[in-house]
Design a protein around this motif. Structure first.
Motif, PDB file in Angstrom:
ATOM      1  N   MET A   1       0.837  -1.194   0.000  1.00 36.67           N
ATOM      2  CA  MET A   1       0.000   0.000   0.000  1.00 36.67           C
ATOM      3  C   MET A   1       0.876   1.250   0.000  1.00 36.67           C
ATOM      4  SD  MET A   1      -3.164  -0.774  -0.161  1.00 36.67           S
ATOM      5  CE  MET A   1      -4.215  -2.239  -0.017  1.00 36.67           C
ATOM      6  N   ALA A   2       0.392   2.260  -0.706  1.00 37.56           N
ATOM      7  CA  ALA A   2       1.132   3.518  -0.785  1.00 37.56           C
ATOM      8  C   ALA A   2       1.080   4.237   0.553  1.00 37.56           C
ATOM      9  CB  ALA A   2       0.528   4.388  -1.883  1.00 37.56           C
ATOM     10  N   PRO A   3       2.047   5.100   0.839  1.00 37.44           N
ATOM     11  CA  PRO A   3       2.013   5.891   2.087  1.00 37.44           C
ATOM     12  C   PRO A   3       0.894   6.917   2.039  1.00 37.44           C
ATOM     13  CG  PRO A   3       3.772   6.665   0.666  1.00 37.44           C
ATOM     14  CD  PRO A   3       3.225   5.432   0.009  1.00 37.44           C
ATOM     15  N   LEU A   4       0.694   7.588   3.139  1.00 38.30           N
ATOM     16  CA  LEU A   4      -0.354   8.608   3.212  1.00 38.30           C
ATOM     17  C   LEU A   4      -0.121   9.665   2.135  1.00 38.30           C
ATOM     18  CD1 LEU A   4      -2.820   9.829   4.654  1.00 38.30           C
ATOM     19  CD2 LEU A   4      -1.234  11.004   6.183  1.00 38.30           C
ATOM     20  N   THR A   5      -1.091   9.789   1.231  1.00 36.31           N
ATOM     21  CA  THR A   5      -0.956  10.682   0.089  1.00 36.31           C
ATOM     22  C   THR A   5      -2.030  11.760   0.056  1.00 36.31           C
ATOM     23  OG1 THR A   5      -0.071   8.794  -1.153  1.00 36.31           O
ATOM     24  CG2 THR A   5      -0.724  10.737  -2.434  1.00 36.31           C
ATOM     25  N   VAL A   6      -3.245  11.415   0.502  1.00 37.29           N
ATOM     26  CA  VAL A   6      -4.380  12.340   0.445  1.00 37.29           C
ATOM     27  C   VAL A   6      -4.987  12.496   1.840  1.00 37.29           C
ATOM     28  CG1 VAL A   6      -6.675  12.790  -0.518  1.00 37.29           C
ATOM     29  CG2 VAL A   6      -4.915  11.721  -1.943  1.00 37.29           C
ATOM     30  N   LEU A   7      -5.182  13.727   2.250  1.00 35.87           N
ATOM     31  CA  LEU A   7      -5.951  14.042   3.459  1.00 35.87           C
ATOM     32  C   LEU A   7      -7.270  14.660   3.012  1.00 35.87           C
ATOM     33  CD1 LEU A   7      -3.300  15.610   5.865  1.00 35.87           C
ATOM     34  CD2 LEU A   7      -4.666  13.575   6.331  1.00 35.87           C
TER      35      LEU A   7
END
Length: 830
Positions: A76-82
């Motif tokens: 899984m990708a790291p935190l990208t969108v808040l």
């Protein structure tokens, strides 16, 4: 499997949809790395405009539909969108909407939710690894920023989406978010920030506040959504209306409207009104048990979640609700909205209307249900204002120092800060763009040792520079206290409501304000969550209850029940009265209220946009003045106090004051020559600030504002879970600080902030000054009346509401109505 960058086209085509031009514009802007503000009507597809921009340009390509058994799942990708939302209900709904394309397209992105409702196990999981996209609130985002490794965990964020930006723009939570975004930008200079809104009257300013660097673009939706606004007319029209009704005389007609559609929302302005209406509908239609539900923010999370899911699945015929369902929650089955009483604002009405027909191309329908006759005029005005899209502006707060102080401690927890760098960061926000060096120095001193008067107290030595000159929180206990106080930029103290169980562990029903429970004794009954309950005991900020068999019960009266009429809607009301004065009654609502308006014209006159109507009356109580500026309750309170004070400067006089959204009443036991008084300069805007402060108990008002400031700035701690302080304790503590600062630290900037908030929020002095300027341009139209007119009557009721004790208010009102009806004579056609 679609090509990585054609996923939007593929997903839309599979549903028979075509992307709108504004959605494509957002996708292209995000591809270029731009920020912006998207303003489009409710249900037009704003969420997917931003979400597919992220999926197409920031997410990894879709994974194979069926992975070989021997291969592991792609990482899984790291935190990208808040994704920031202002309400918990909206957060949960947004998460479900974002999850669908992820599942359908097999995109290796994880989604998570972080709000005050998030359980401890999920918080722990996020503590180990944050999801690729996190849906959260401003408070929870700030809590993330207080983590020691926040800079590492959040440095990967490339896009922040602020949903329903208009709901945050005008309050301190929005300022808290501005500061959080500034911190994220310092870690990720290329960070994209997008705001989403449907009801903004000041779009340019809203964009400037969200994107203070001025590097964003504005994207407008396809076209204005079709809003159908109509009014449910009462069977009879009272000629002497008064505010305060729950509107239950319309119960039969409302029930008929609910039965005529598959699914609807019944909006009320207060939680008390929602409780009463839900119970009344169940009593009128017992067969609807299980088919109608209640929703407001004080109910337990499990109850709210169930109602929202059942509504989405089309299982409910109607939900009686408050502003807890105002925002962009997607309920496709909802066909129409019923608004009980005046919505008090154009934007609020449009927002609520948009809960129906929540899909591109579908019209939204809202039916206004007046609770008294004068609200028929408001209904006609609201219909005209919505058609003209006269939406209120949301004014952003300017430089609230309590929020800044809280932010300094938060940043000291989140890895620490160096003052020069943080000052540049803070000044990059719109709210603090002109923060002075002196104010910054004061804020640093305040968090370091509490300012001049609290230096000796360790609890206020919250932040200190370490050996390397980096400011941190040195005490673990103070760090815990601060993290628990980050969510205090909001609300009043409340008690948890639980069913009584001898063994403990009774089921939680929700929360209710402490001030209401404090007025009850064990054994007293009240209505909550559609149930009749009886108070058993209060312990550790928990009210224990059991089911009651009583026939009558109190209803919790939460704060905020008196929303002021907005300027835009007030102007629209005056425009309707203008038309009536010319004999034009075009809308059905105005035709229905015609007898009342004609009686007002016979006994006095109708207010217009060119005249200031004043009525004078001599009664057994004294000398009355009724004035109708149509500027809203807050402005009228300031105006009434100002007039009373200015009049009393020439000779000793005392006044009783009553206000509503249409006008004000001054009553003196001593003779007053009202025409002469009004002909002088009593309505002049000159020396306004001095006179307003002198006319009111400004110290008491400032103390009331200071209570909130003290909690936000960390002066007052609300207590640990299970041992929270009562409202009385918090008020006493904040009052003590207020007096100490006045005596020993008069230059404390929080005192100045309290006075400024009184002028801006409690009294709305800027609007008051504008109102006085407008009134000076109008012709004064004075009428000596023999009895209370239809417009004066509700003002007299407002005064009785505060003063009657031995005689019931309803009895006094009914006697007055009978006298006035006899004077008016029989109504034609009645």
């Amino acid at each position: 499997m679609p090509a990585p960058r054609d996923i939007a086209k593929h997903w839309f085509a599979a549903r028979g949809w075509k992307p709108f031009a504004f959605q494509k514009a957002v996708w292209a802007a995000v591809k270029r790395g731009e920020s912006g503000l998207l303003h489009a009507s409710t249900g037009a597809g704003k969420t997917y405009a931003l979400w597919f921009a992220a999926l197409q340009h920031l997410a990894p390509p879709p994974a194979p539909a069926v992975a070989p058994a021997t291969k592991r799942k792609p990482p899984m990708a790291p935190l990208t969108v808040l994704w920031i939302t202002p309400m918990r209900a909206l957060a949960a709904d947004t998460l479900r909407a974002l999850q669908r394309p992820i599942d359908d397209l097999n995109i290796p992105w994880s989604l998570g939710l972080r709000t005050g409702d998030t359980g401890s196990s999920e918080r722990a999981r996020q503590g180990r690894r944050l999801p690729s996209t996190l849906v959260t609130t401003p408070e929870s985002l700030t809590l993330l920023l207080t983590r020691e490794n926040a800079a590492t965990e959040l440095a990967s964020v490339r896009l922040v989406v602020v949903d329903e930006w208009h709901e945050l723009l005008g309050n301190k939570r929005g300022v808290q978010l501005q500061l959080a975004l500034a911190r994220l930008r310092s870690w990720q200079p290329g960070l994209m920030v997008w705001g989403i809104s449907a009801t903004l009257g000041n779009q340019l300013q809203a964009q400037q506040v969200l994107l203070p660097a001025g590097d964003g673009i504005s994207v407008q939706g396809e076209k204005a959504k079709t809003l159908l606004v109509d009014t449910l007319l009462p069977e009879t029209i009272e000629r002497f209306p008064w505010a305060g009704h729950m509107g239950l005389r319309m119960l039969k007609q409302v029930a008929a409207q609910i039965e005529a559609c598959n699914s609807c929302l019944v909006f009320t302005n207060t939680r008390a009104q929602a409780e009463v209406w839900y119970q009344a509908l169940l009593e009128a239609r017992p067969d609807w048990a299980g088919l109608i539900a209640l929703h407001h923010s004080s109910l337990a999370r499990e109850t709210r979640d169930w109602v929202e899911q059942a509504l989405k699945e089309g299982q409910l015929r109607a939900v009686v609700c408050t502003s807890s369902l105002d925002l962009g929650v997607d309920f496709l089955p909802v066909e129409r909205v019923l608004q009980i009483g005046s919505a008090k604002g154009v934007a609020r009405l449009m927002q609520r209307a948009g809960r129906s027909g929540h899909a591109p191309g579908r019209p939204s329908r809202v039916t206004l249900v007046p609770t008294h006759s004068l609200e028929l005029v408001e209904a006609a005005a609201a219909q005209a204002a919505v058609a003209a899209r006269h939406i209120e502006a949301r004014e952003p707060p300017h430089k609230p120092l309590d929020v800044l102080v809280q932010h300094l401690v938060s940043m000291a927890l989140g890895g620490g800060f160096e003052p020069p760098a943080l000052l540049d960061e803070v000044r990059s926000t719109w709210a603090y763009r002109d923060l002075s060096d002196e104010e910054w120095t004061w804020a640093l001193a305040f968090v370091r040792h509490g300012g001049h008067s609290l230096t000796a107290y360790p609890d206020y030595q919250r932040v200190a520079p370490d050996a390397e000159g980096r400011w941190r929180v040195p005490d673990a206990r103070l760090a815990r206290r601060h993290r628990m106080s980050i969510g205090t930029i909001v609300s009043d103290a409340s008690l948890q409501l639980k069913f009584w169980s001898k063994g403990g562990g009774g089921r939680t029903l929700g929360n209710v304000e402490e001030g209401f429970i404090a007025r009850l004794r064990p054994g007293d009954g009240f209505l909550f969550a559609g149930r009749l309950l009886e108070l058993v005991r209060v312990e550790n900020m928990t009210a224990y209850v059991k089911r009651s068999t009583a026939r009558k019960a109190a209803v919790p009266r939460w704060n905020g029940g008196r929303m002021p009429l907005s300027s835009e809607l007030a102007d629209a009301v005056v425009a309707q009265l203008d038309a009536a004065a010319r004999g034009e009654y075009q809308s059905p609502a105005l035709q229905a209220v015609r007898p009342l308006l004609e009686l007002q014209g016979q006994w006095s006159a109708l207010p217009t946009s060119h005249t200031l109507l004043a009525e004078t009356l001599k009664s057994r109580e004294g000398w009355h003045l009724f004035l109708y500026p149509f500027a809203g309750r807050q402005v009228h309170l300031g105006l009434a106090s100002l007039l009373a004070w200015r009049l009393s400067q020439s000779k000793p006089l005392s006044f009783s004051i009553a206000v509503n959204d249409y006008g004000l009443e001054l009553l003196s036991a001593t003779a007053v020559d009202w025409p002469q008084a009004l002909a002088s300069d009593w309505l002049s805007p000159d020396n306004l600030l001095h006179d307003v402060l002198a006319s009111l108990n400004a110290g008491e008002l400032a103390l009331r504002r200071f209570r909130e400031i003290a909690r936000i700035s960390g002066l007052v701690f609300g207590g640990y879970p299970g041992a929270q302080k009562s409202t009385r304790q918090v008020q006493a503590s904040s009052g003590l600080f207020f007096e100490v600062f006045k005596q020993y630290d008069a230059g404390n900037l929080l005192l100045g902030q309290a006075q400024e908030e009184v002028l801006r929020q409690e009294l709305d002095v800027q609007h008051l000054e504008h109102t006085l300027q407008r009134l000076q341009q109008r012709r004064l139209d004075i009428h000596s009346i023999k009895r209370a007119t239809p417009l004066a009557f509700p003002l007299m009721v407002e005064r009785f509401r505060e003063s009657l004790s031995s005689e019931k208010l309803a009895d006094r009102i009914q006697r007055m109505v009978n006298d006035l009806e006899q004077a008016a004579g029989p109504e034609e056609g009645a």
